[in-house]
Design a protein around this motif. Structure first.
Motif, short mmCIF file in Angstrom:
data_model
loop_
_atom_site.label_atom_id
_atom_site.label_comp_id
_atom_site.label_asym_id
_atom_site.label_seq_id
_atom_site.Cartn_x
_atom_site.Cartn_y
_atom_site.Cartn_z
N HIS A 20 2.38 -8.48 -2.35
CA HIS A 20 2.41 -7.00 -1.66
C HIS A 20 1.17 -6.60 -1.10
CE1 HIS A 20 4.58 -3.35 -1.21
NE2 HIS A 20 3.57 -2.32 -1.55
N LEU A 46 6.80 -6.50 2.33
CA LEU A 46 6.44 -5.16 1.78
C LEU A 46 7.61 -4.34 1.23
CD1 LEU A 46 3.85 -4.06 4.49
CD2 LEU A 46 3.52 -4.62 2.00
N GLY A 63 7.87 -4.31 -2.42
CA GLY A 63 7.75 -2.68 -3.12
C GLY A 63 8.78 -2.47 -3.77
N ARG A 97 8.76 -3.98 -7.42
CA ARG A 97 7.62 -3.35 -8.08
C ARG A 97 7.94 -2.03 -8.44
NH1 ARG A 97 2.09 -3.19 -5.58
NH2 ARG A 97 1.36 -3.09 -7.67
N TYR A 101 7.79 6.96 -10.52
CA TYR A 101 7.82 6.98 -9.06
C TYR A 101 8.69 8.20 -8.52
CZ TYR A 101 5.31 2.66 -9.15
OH TYR A 101 4.52 1.50 -9.28
N LYS A 158 4.13 8.28 0.46
CA LYS A 158 4.20 7.06 0.87
C LYS A 158 5.52 6.64 1.54
CE LYS A 158 3.25 2.36 -1.09
NZ LYS A 158 3.04 1.51 -1.94
N ALA A 171 -0.99 4.38 -2.62
CA ALA A 171 -0.67 3.51 -3.65
C ALA A 171 -2.00 3.55 -4.40
CB ALA A 171 -0.49 2.07 -2.66
#
Length: 153
Positions: free
Chosen positions: A14, A58, A62, A65, A77, A86, A144
């Protein structure tokens, strides 16, 4: 141990994707910002391809993850304001990418067909859009880093 190594490998891929994205977007902006007579389309196409590859890396890493059980989890999150900032930047980057993507795809097809009458007048606009996208990557990295350290706002 295996989950820790998998998480680490995903994080490394990433982060490398972020570096590639910065380089590719900057290169595309630089190549397309030249005067039309000096445009080097193969270099711009290469930078654009690398940007596309980095975006795919990404997004895939992303999502894996964030929602694949490798990091803090969906609940974290979902309630993390930095994650929302983000993702808002990501959406803006992708919305801004629509025009360059379509234009560069048309140019690639035109070049492949031998068309020498490509409308290169919009190259400067594509360069400007790329610089805006590059700017939007900065708050993504800041968010991040904040999330990685558990900072909440």
């Amino acid at each position: 141990m295996c989950a820790m190594v998998s998480s680490w490998v995903l994080a490394v891929i990433h982060l490398l994707g972020v570096g590639l994205a910065f380089a590719a977007i900057y290169s595309r902006a630089r190549f397309l910002g030249k005067p039309v007579k000096q445009l080097d389309l193969p270099e711009a196409f290469l930078a654009d391809s690398l940007w596309g590859i980095s975006a795919l890396v990404l997004v895939l890493t992303g999502l894996t993850r964030a929602f694949g059980g490798f990091e803090k989890g969906t609940l974290y999150y979902g309630h993390q304001p930095f994650f929302h900032i983000k993702m808002a930047c990501l959406v803006l980057i992708f919305l801004l990418e629509i025009f360059p993507m379509i234009t560069l795809l048309r140019w690639r097809i035109g070049r492949a067909k031998g068309d020498v009458t490509l409308n290169l007048a919009v190259a400067a606009k594509l360069s400007q859009i790329s610089y805006v996208q590059l700017f939007l990557l900065v708050p993504m990295v800041l968010c991040a880093a904040a999330m990685a350290r558990g900072i909440m706002i």
